[in-house]
Write a protein that holds these residues in place. Sequence first.
Motif, PDB file in Angstrom:
ATOM      1  N   VAL A  59      62.743  22.148  80.710  1.00 17.61           N
ATOM      2  CA  VAL A  59      61.876  22.884  81.633  1.00 17.61           C
ATOM      3  C   VAL A  59      61.156  21.919  82.576  1.00 17.61           C
ATOM      4  CG1 VAL A  59      59.825  24.342  81.819  1.00 17.61           C
ATOM      5  CG2 VAL A  59      61.555  24.859  80.095  1.00 17.61           C
ATOM      6  N   GLU A  60      60.648  20.845  82.034  1.00 14.80           N
ATOM      7  CA  GLU A  60      59.940  19.879  82.873  1.00 14.80           C
ATOM      8  C   GLU A  60      60.873  19.268  83.915  1.00 14.80           C
ATOM      9  OE1 GLU A  60      57.617  17.037  80.725  1.00 14.80           O
ATOM     10  OE2 GLU A  60      56.705  18.569  79.441  1.00 14.80           O
ATOM     11  N   ALA A  61      62.104  18.980  83.506  1.00 16.58           N
ATOM     12  CA  ALA A  61      63.075  18.426  84.457  1.00 16.58           C
ATOM     13  C   ALA A  61      63.390  19.437  85.553  1.00 16.58           C
ATOM     14  CB  ALA A  61      64.351  18.025  83.715  1.00 16.58           C
ATOM     15  N   PHE A  62      63.506  20.703  85.177  1.00 19.99           N
ATOM     16  CA  PHE A  62      63.792  21.750  86.157  1.00 19.99           C
ATOM     17  C   PHE A  62      62.634  21.883  87.153  1.00 19.99           C
ATOM     18  CE2 PHE A  62      63.195  26.243  87.387  1.00 19.99           C
ATOM     19  CZ  PHE A  62      64.369  26.438  88.099  1.00 19.99           C
ATOM     20  N   VAL A  63      61.407  21.913  86.648  1.00 19.46           N
ATOM     21  CA  VAL A  63      60.239  22.053  87.514  1.00 19.46           C
ATOM     22  C   VAL A  63      60.140  20.876  88.480  1.00 19.46           C
ATOM     23  CG1 VAL A  63      57.704  22.054  87.547  1.00 19.46           C
ATOM     24  CG2 VAL A  63      58.941  23.504  85.921  1.00 19.46           C
ATOM     25  N   LYS A  64      60.358  19.686  87.985  1.00 16.54           N
ATOM     26  CA  LYS A  64      60.252  18.493  88.839  1.00 16.54           C
ATOM     27  C   LYS A  64      61.328  18.476  89.919  1.00 16.54           C
ATOM     28  CE  LYS A  64      57.874  15.669  85.413  1.00 16.54           C
ATOM     29  NZ  LYS A  64      57.959  14.540  84.462  1.00 16.54           N
ATOM     30  N   ALA A  65      62.492  19.039  89.580  1.00 17.66           N
ATOM     31  CA  ALA A  65      63.566  19.086  90.578  1.00 17.66           C
ATOM     32  C   ALA A  65      63.324  20.192  91.603  1.00 17.66           C
ATOM     33  CB  ALA A  65      64.904  19.313  89.875  1.00 17.66           C
ATOM     34  N   GLU A  66      62.818  21.338  91.140  1.00 15.93           N
ATOM     35  CA  GLU A  66      62.615  22.481  92.029  1.00 15.93           C
ATOM     36  C   GLU A  66      61.319  22.396  92.838  1.00 15.93           C
ATOM     37  OE1 GLU A  66      64.551  25.286  92.660  1.00 15.93           O
ATOM     38  OE2 GLU A  66      66.125  24.137  91.640  1.00 15.93           O
ATOM     39  N   PHE A  67      60.322  21.689  92.285  1.00 22.70           N
ATOM     40  CA  PHE A  67      59.011  21.612  92.943  1.00 22.70           C
ATOM     41  C   PHE A  67      58.586  20.140  93.028  1.00 22.70           C
ATOM     42  CE2 PHE A  67      59.338  25.559  90.502  1.00 22.70           C
ATOM     43  CZ  PHE A  67      59.154  26.512  91.497  1.00 22.70           C
ATOM     44  N   PRO A  68      59.138  19.407  93.992  1.00 19.54           N
ATOM     45  CA  PRO A  68      58.814  17.976  94.131  1.00 19.54           C
ATOM     46  C   PRO A  68      57.307  17.750  94.249  1.00 19.54           C
ATOM     47  CG  PRO A  68      60.648  18.574  95.541  1.00 19.54           C
ATOM     48  CD  PRO A  68      60.081  19.859  95.021  1.00 19.54           C
ATOM     49  N   ALA A  69      56.852  16.659  93.668  1.00 24.83           N
ATOM     50  CA  ALA A  69      55.417  16.398  93.586  1.00 24.83           C
ATOM     51  C   ALA A  69      54.772  16.111  94.937  1.00 24.83           C
ATOM     52  CB  ALA A  69      55.158  15.231  92.636  1.00 24.83           C
ATOM     53  N   ASP A  70      55.514  15.464  95.829  1.00 24.69           N
ATOM     54  CA  ASP A  70      54.922  15.033  97.100  1.00 24.69           C
ATOM     55  C   ASP A  70      54.393  16.214  97.919  1.00 24.69           C
ATOM     56  OD1 ASP A  70      55.536  12.490  96.430  1.00 24.69           O
ATOM     57  OD2 ASP A  70      57.327  12.340  97.702  1.00 24.69           O
ATOM     58  N   GLY A  71      53.083  16.248  98.074  1.00 25.04           N
ATOM     59  CA  GLY A  71      52.454  17.253  98.921  1.00 25.04           C
ATOM     60  C   GLY A  71      52.497  18.668  98.396  1.00 25.04           C
ATOM     61  N   LEU A  72      52.865  18.855  97.099  1.00 24.99           N
ATOM     62  CA  LEU A  72      52.987  20.217  96.556  1.00 24.99           C
ATOM     63  C   LEU A  72      51.613  20.840  96.352  1.00 24.99           C
ATOM     64  CD1 LEU A  72      54.981  22.373  95.421  1.00 24.99           C
ATOM     65  CD2 LEU A  72      54.482  21.428  93.151  1.00 24.99           C
ATOM     66  N   LYS A  73      51.406  22.000  96.982  1.00 27.09           N
ATOM     67  CA  LYS A  73      50.183  22.774  96.785  1.00 27.09           C
ATOM     68  C   LYS A  73      50.567  24.243  96.698  1.00 27.09           C
ATOM     69  CE  LYS A  73      46.819  19.745  99.079  1.00 27.09           C
ATOM     70  NZ  LYS A  73      45.737  19.674 100.104  1.00 27.09           N
ATOM     71  N   LEU A  74      50.427  24.810  95.497  1.00 26.58           N
ATOM     72  CA  LEU A  74      50.819  26.202  95.256  1.00 26.58           C
ATOM     73  C   LEU A  74      49.588  27.079  95.112  1.00 26.58           C
ATOM     74  CD1 LEU A  74      53.673  25.704  92.626  1.00 26.58           C
ATOM     75  CD2 LEU A  74      53.926  26.073  95.072  1.00 26.58           C
ATOM     76  N   ALA A  75      49.435  28.028  96.032  1.00 24.27           N
ATOM     77  CA  ALA A  75      48.366  29.017  95.903  1.00 24.27           C
ATOM     78  C   ALA A  75      48.746  30.022  94.823  1.00 24.27           C
ATOM     79  CB  ALA A  75      48.154  29.720  97.231  1.00 24.27           C
ATOM     80  N   TYR A  76      47.727  30.751  94.350  1.00 21.40           N
ATOM     81  CA  TYR A  76      48.034  31.695  93.258  1.00 21.40           C
ATOM     82  C   TYR A  76      49.069  32.730  93.678  1.00 21.40           C
ATOM     83  CZ  TYR A  76      47.799  35.473  89.976  1.00 21.40           C
ATOM     84  OH  TYR A  76      48.150  36.441  89.089  1.00 21.40           O
ATOM     85  N   SER A  77      48.798  33.404  94.788  1.00 24.51           N
ATOM     86  CA  SER A  77      49.704  34.459  95.234  1.00 24.51           C
ATOM     87  C   SER A  77      50.103  34.206  96.684  1.00 24.51           C
ATOM     88  CB  SER A  77      49.015  35.821  95.097  1.00 24.51           C
ATOM     89  OG  SER A  77      49.862  36.866  95.482  1.00 24.51           O
ATOM     90  N   PRO A  78      51.423  34.174  96.930  1.00 23.08           N
ATOM     91  CA  PRO A  78      52.512  34.487  95.993  1.00 23.08           C
ATOM     92  C   PRO A  78      53.126  33.254  95.344  1.00 23.08           C
ATOM     93  CG  PRO A  78      53.381  34.402  98.210  1.00 23.08           C
ATOM     94  CD  PRO A  78      51.930  34.053  98.329  1.00 23.08           C
ATOM     95  N   ASP A  79      52.662  32.033  95.693  1.00 23.92           N
ATOM     96  CA  ASP A  79      53.379  30.812  95.310  1.00 23.92           C
ATOM     97  C   ASP A  79      53.544  30.651  93.805  1.00 23.92           C
ATOM     98  OD1 ASP A  79      53.360  30.364  97.997  1.00 23.92           O
ATOM     99  OD2 ASP A  79      51.805  28.825  97.971  1.00 23.92           O
ATOM    100  N   VAL A  80      52.431  30.727  93.067  1.00 27.52           N
ATOM    101  CA  VAL A  80      52.495  30.500  91.619  1.00 27.52           C
ATOM    102  C   VAL A  80      53.291  31.606  90.934  1.00 27.52           C
ATOM    103  CG1 VAL A  80      51.124  30.396  89.500  1.00 27.52           C
ATOM    104  CG2 VAL A  80      50.397  29.116  91.526  1.00 27.52           C
ATOM    105  N   GLU A  81      53.075  32.850  91.364  1.00 27.96           N
ATOM    106  CA  GLU A  81      53.827  33.959  90.767  1.00 27.96           C
ATOM    107  C   GLU A  81      55.327  33.773  90.980  1.00 27.96           C
ATOM    108  OE1 GLU A  81      51.827  37.120  92.825  1.00 27.96           O
ATOM    109  OE2 GLU A  81      50.745  37.699  91.012  1.00 27.96           O
ATOM    110  N   GLU A  82      55.719  33.366  92.179  1.00 28.98           N
ATOM    111  CA  GLU A  82      57.146  33.152  92.474  1.00 28.98           C
ATOM    112  C   GLU A  82      57.687  31.981  91.660  1.00 28.98           C
ATOM    113  OE1 GLU A  82      57.366  32.690  96.684  1.00 28.98           O
ATOM    114  OE2 GLU A  82      57.148  34.836  97.102  1.00 28.98           O
ATOM    115  N   ALA A  83      56.879  30.940  91.506  1.00 26.94           N
ATOM    116  CA  ALA A  83      57.309  29.789  90.707  1.00 26.94           C
ATOM    117  C   ALA A  83      57.553  30.189  89.258  1.00 26.94           C
ATOM    118  CB  ALA A  83      56.262  28.677  90.788  1.00 26.94           C
ATOM    119  N   PHE A  84      56.639  30.999  88.730  1.00 25.84           N
ATOM    120  CA  PHE A  84      56.803  31.449  87.343  1.00 25.84           C
ATOM    121  C   PHE A  84      58.062  32.298  87.192  1.00 25.84           C
ATOM    122  CE2 PHE A  84      53.054  29.496  86.245  1.00 25.84           C
ATOM    123  CZ  PHE A  84      52.636  29.794  84.954  1.00 25.84           C
TER     124      PHE A  84
END
Length: 372
Positions: A59-84
């Motif tokens: 899961v951690e490998a998938f998250v790191k590949a799908e959501f690169p750390a550089d400049g990542l800022k996820l708002a609650y809605s809709p970003d975090v919900e879509e990520a989940f």
Amino acid sequence: MEAYQQIDAGKRKSMLREAFDKHCTLANGDDDPAFVDQAGLLSLLRDVGLVHSLCAAEVEAFVKAEFPADGLKLAYSPDVEEAFDKVIGWEHGHDLSAEERARRFPVANALVDEESGTSALLRAVEEGDLALVEKLLLLGADPDRASFDGKTPQYVACKAGSTEVVRALSFCGADAHAEVNAMGETPLHVACHRGHAECVDELCLSGADPNRRIRDGSTALHMASKAGHVNVVRTLLGAGADANARTNKGSTSLQRAAALGHAEVVVALIKGGADVYAEDSAGATALHAAAVAGKAPCVQMLLAHDADVDPSDHAGATPLERAVGSLRFGAVRALCEAKADANRSGGTGLTPLMLALGIERQRREAADAEGA
């Protein structure tokens, strides 16, 4: 915390929002709780139970590949919900075969005991850990993978009477007809023998054949009847079990129940269509079986449901003759009260009355010899 993907949508949204607010406050301070970065996303996933130890690395490998750390800022809605939703969809792997899911999550599908061949799923079933069972199945664990001695997860669940585990395994395609021993017994036979009516119901709803036979011709109904599990008998009959199925020796479930004195089962079977006149390969009826075993209540129950009081087996013996010969006096009394013919001679040429007189004479002679 209750597993995120196992609760209803409303509670799930509330749980995620609470975890998001808590994390943002801790990470960014009270003045800036508006987003999470990659590390924050992983923390949220852990908080709501989506990063299980069985698949943490994947899961951690998938998250790191799908959501690169550089400049990542996820708002609650809709970003975090879509990520989940994306992570959940990846974990579920609905577009993958069972083999592909197993390769995606190798730890969840490994053996935990190489000597016995026990898989992680089988161990979870043995321990009655429903949440872990569901997680392993989600990660592609094979619901039919047996240990080296032939135990499958469904067999173990049925033996223990773990209805919810049986349901989870059935939902994920566990083979309802997998044979678990040399006799050809399936999980359904095991559940019937053990008296787990709810497991039996779950298996039948999932497609288990209530009339499937084992090597000696017995069905699940034979097993439940022999064991005296009346609720299981009723469940099987409701699921379409044949009340008059015969074993290789012609024995019916009614005969087995009568021979062992299970009067409630006898009634349930008769109400379910069992034939009180059915004969086994020796020509014996259920009344013969009850009489020779001395099960007077079953004798009375069968007679109350119109069983013939004087049928002859292939040796010419009636139930009364068998009861007298076996010294089953309670059954003899019940048969005589029903007007069984005490003067009808059987295959030996002796009537039940003659047999009784002979037995009584032998008893007195033995008593006289002992007192001499």
